[in-house]
Design an enzyme around this catalytic site. Sequence first.
Site, PDB file in Angstrom:
ATOM      1  CD  GLU A  66     -19.984  -4.063   6.617  1.00  0.00           C
ATOM      2  OE1 GLU A  66     -20.187  -5.122   6.087  1.00  0.00           O
ATOM      3  OE2 GLU A  66     -19.032  -3.145   6.390  1.00  0.00           O
TER       4      GLU A  66
ATOM      5  NE  ARG B  55     -22.460  -5.431   1.223  1.00  0.00           N
ATOM      6  CZ  ARG B  55     -21.336  -5.706   1.021  1.00  0.00           C
ATOM      7  NH1 ARG B  55     -20.202  -5.938   1.576  1.00  0.00           N
ATOM      8  NH2 ARG B  55     -21.108  -5.063  -0.332  1.00  0.00           N
TER       9      ARG B  55
ATOM     10  CE  LYS C 245      -4.484   0.191   1.739  1.00  0.00           C
ATOM     11  NZ  LYS C 245      -5.724   0.195   2.866  1.00  0.00           N
TER      12      LYS C 245
END
Lengths: 636, 636
Positions: free
Chosen positions: A367, A395, A281
């Site tokens: 979630e 979700r 990243k």
Amino acid sequence: MTLLDQIDTPEDLKKLDRSQLPQLAREIRDNIVDVVSKNGGHLASSLGVVELTIAVHYVFDVPFDKVIWDVGHQAYAHKLLTGRREAFPTLRTLGGISGFPKVSESPYDAFTTGHSSTSVSAGYGISCARDIKGEDGKVISIIGDGSLTGGIAYEGLNQSGPSSRNHLVILNDNEMSIAKNVGALSSFLSRTFSAKYLQDLKGEFKKAMKALPKVGDDIYQFAKKTEESFKAFVTPGMLFEAFKFEYLGPIDGHNLEHLIDILENIKKLNKPVLLHVMSKKGMGYAPAEANPVYFHGVGAFEKETGNSMKAKPKAPSYTEVFGKSMVSLAESDKRIVAVTAAMPEGTGLTEFAARFPDRFFDVGIAEQHGVTFAAGMATEGMKPVVAIYSTFLQRAYDQILHDVCLDRHPVIFAVDRGGLVGEDGPTHHGLFDLAYLRPLPNMAIMAPADENELRRMLKTALDHDGPIAIRYPRGAGTGTAVDEAAPPLPFGKGALVREGKDLLLLAIGTSLATCMEAAEQLSQRGIEAAVINARFVKPLDKDLILTWAGTTGHVVTVEEHMKAGGFGSAVLELFSDEGLSNIATARVGIEDHFVEHGPREALCRRQGISTEGIVEASFRVLGQTQSVTTLAGDGR
Amino acid sequence: MTLLDQIDTPEDLKKLDRSQLPQLAREIRDNIVDVVSKNGGHLASSLGVVELTIAVHYVFDVPFDKVIWDVGHQAYAHKLLTGRREAFPTLRTLGGISGFPKVSESPYDAFTTGHSSTSVSAGYGISCARDIKGEDGKVISIIGDGSLTGGIAYEGLNQSGPSSRNHLVILNDNEMSIAKNVGALSSFLSRTFSAKYLQDLKGEFKKAMKALPKVGDDIYQFAKKTEESFKAFVTPGMLFEAFKFEYLGPIDGHNLEHLIDILENIKKLNKPVLLHVMSKKGMGYAPAEANPVYFHGVGAFEKETGNSMKAKPKAPSYTEVFGKSMVSLAESDKRIVAVTAAMPEGTGLTEFAARFPDRFFDVGIAEQHGVTFAAGMATEGMKPVVAIYSTFLQRAYDQILHDVCLDRHPVIFAVDRGGLVGEDGPTHHGLFDLAYLRPLPNMAIMAPADENELRRMLKTALDHDGPIAIRYPRGAGTGTAVDEAAPPLPFGKGALVREGKDLLLLAIGTSLATCMEAAEQLSQRGIEAAVINARFVKPLDKDLILTWAGTTGHVVTVEEHMKAGGFGSAVLELFSDEGLSNIATARVGIEDHFVEHGPREALCRRQGISTEGIVEASFRVLGQTQSVTTLAGDGR
Ligand SMILES: [Mg+2]
Ligand SMILES: [Mg+2]
């Protein structure tokens, strides 16, 4: 002229020699850092996939081949290579290009993304349609290791793998820790495997397998030994082979030669393949490499240093106030546990996590699980606070209903980013929460008008024996001092904040401030508006609202939410249930359309959730008085 | 006196000798078959876990230890052993015990279930709370192989495994095909493993592993060989070991001795364990063994033969009409593809599946994936019809919004079981769909008043270029002839079905018939009610509704849905938006509470969605005339 300047479509990219590609990667990185340093955006993820993006477009033929970027915040290099180079400086600005892949923006975007973990399902759907139509083309789902924690990704792999369809899933892995000894495997794989060679190897393995000792009583021992040794070496592959994907990798995601070689080989494989790519990243921009979490989603910064350019806001954000309140309340209340779905920073829970590691749970991008998990804890007397952004809580809708509300478990939902979120746009605005939570029996719903109310509502929620949601917006609070000692706000009660005889402005959450401004403007035009801070969407403060609605006869509701089914709708229901058919009403909120990206304040104004919008609506309801009287005068 | 008669709590069960348990199992089976043959219910699953249930209660101490039954329709034996033997004949009847575990029904039910795949998350939540409180006790999640296809189960395993907490997941596997050679392993495991022995073995494996050849260039070959051989023997375990569960099994789920032995051993293991149990659906009752799909959820039947006792309904069900329509429409429209989430029979798609196998997709219990998968197909020009029960579609809320509506993909939602479903009760009623779908931009919503309208709406949906839902109820249609040649119903249009000057009854879906009856009764009392079949919840037929609302001045909306945010709420919004503040309104629908189980008609009456309820509401709105006139007469 740079190399990037010569690329209007991926066809132009293919004209470059392989040796030129590292230079192109540098140019892309520079371009991304340049634009994001001005506009803000998802920097670290996009920098991490520059080589992968180049390799994919170098080898495959998009849009004939389809690429689905999971989550999509890493698609900046993809945008630069697919006809949006010149528009790129408008990234995330009002009227500019989106920070996510968007079907309506470009034929090179096969699927609109924003929420996590959908790329395998969407890609498999595209593969099936292709096969039904008897067409060709590779479908490529590019998914991060974080996104793999979402259940829908698993559901997708579970169906795609056994189908034998031509579907490539690229796992872009920038976090999962991989044992060092697989490094050798990686380069071995990437350099020397042709499709034919892979086929031959498969045959060899089959033979080798048949030559293994015959099964007998010692099968368990043998299997166990095999298993342990297997796990020690190729753990990542094990999972995907179980899903019937051909697993290849891991391979260095910044080595263009290897990436292109292996993708060329995979291009020939006509079956489900999972390619495991390791990337870093923030790659290539030192500040982002050093602090990928900060540079995941970032505001404007100084390009040379990475230092933030944003003026320090005057007031702490709602998120910060929530985080601080959680820490101080948890000190004295041992029942409090916190749940986040992969967003400890975003939801303000890092300090809580450090202070109460045993009572802090990051469930990953999951979630659904997070909510049911919280319900489980609640059955045992805990007070779970589930901090999830409004848009992501969608979700877990069934879990809120079925696992929390049905048994009235005291789970507290800290619904952050309720309302318009700004630059992340339509996939991320939290405009549906009041409507989807309101019909759920046992659910209470609050929205604070300022950060001190947020703090007090958290206390209200802890005192409440049942599911309860606190919805608050993105960004800075109003600057109201937070009073630690302030008592909980009384359950189900709103507050009259301004008296007025002509009209009632009914505000929920941060629309209170706008309503107060509107009341001031109306007053200057001779109209005296009362203003109520409703605080509760459910239950509504019936007495207070009916009293002032009755007094004024004209009501305007204001919310940063869809008009359908929201706060205003609840007020209309109240009037109907109470048999009040003589109140003139208007609702200020979002009309029946998705809202674009751009600065939050600009979006609010465009949507009429503004002083002007409220004043206009006020005149509209006041204008209805005449017709009401006239019609009623007809003797009906 | 039978053995079962002596068991009021699991403590009584423990007094029996092991040798008596097979007799107890027979008595339980007989009792279950007896009651379900009269009341209907989930027979096959419950018969399949009789021995497992006995073993769990024989070994563990519920409710000190917690058992969570995934889905919960298999919990009949559990109910019989935990104080509900005498109440058991009331199973699924109005006021009787629930067909699912229910916290409010018994302290032995640790978590209320009904929807699939939640048991791992809930169990893990309970485990965490236990550990935070410093308490003891085993937490046991019992989950079927089918439920494992749900993403939330994966999300739960993914978090529970690495936690090292004391959490037992029992996989009750009655479908997954297991290679024959693991049978030996199974009995070996179940009979001879003590906890200590398991520990020793682990140590041995570690040593064996260290003795393996040093890694080098041939590592890939070695790993691949290992992998292939491994896969050939212990595939089921592979997946769970990847999730860091200690995997044990598979073991025969009908062998009480083995079950008890292995559970005794597991009781001593203080970590995440997955026990894989093989069982047979319908075990011990020949008709159910022969036809487990039919006896999964079944109506009353003749105990001796298994033949259905239900009188053949006069009319085909909505589900059947949907299924037939799909087949005939798909003949001529090659774009049509069908998606079901593990319910081809329940949604009426078996004939479609047989006729168009390449265009039929059963995605497993994976509603999220199913919807995004359909969106993917839609991007390629298909016309996906996603047939999912209203209550299960809640699982895919975010996918409907984010992956379908945002890009206006033409996905058709066949929302079966909309409204009250009857005996399955609160976990299964489809009472939220209109409210959660209505705020979604680009979404259209229809509900047919009879089966011919369902057929015509399917055509409307196919002609529509965008997301569209058809909501229809469980059970028999009205008997209306289905006209294959009938044209599509016009988009966004309702129909006036009865004229009247005093009052407008606004019906959606099957409430039309009730409204017509109510209009008849009102007419006998001198009140002339107009009746509109709205057909569309979104967009509403504005012109038609406003015309007749204006003519009558009094409106009653009727829906089999929550009052909050539903059809009636949409009508109130319309009136407000149009500035009509002089219409007296009442909404008939479900108040803000969950609805119990029982016969659908009885539940409708109790909830006031009935002729009487409509008549009463009509008088209520008519009574408002006076006060409206009076208030208006005050000069306001
Ligand atoms: Mg990652
Ligand atoms: Mg099963």
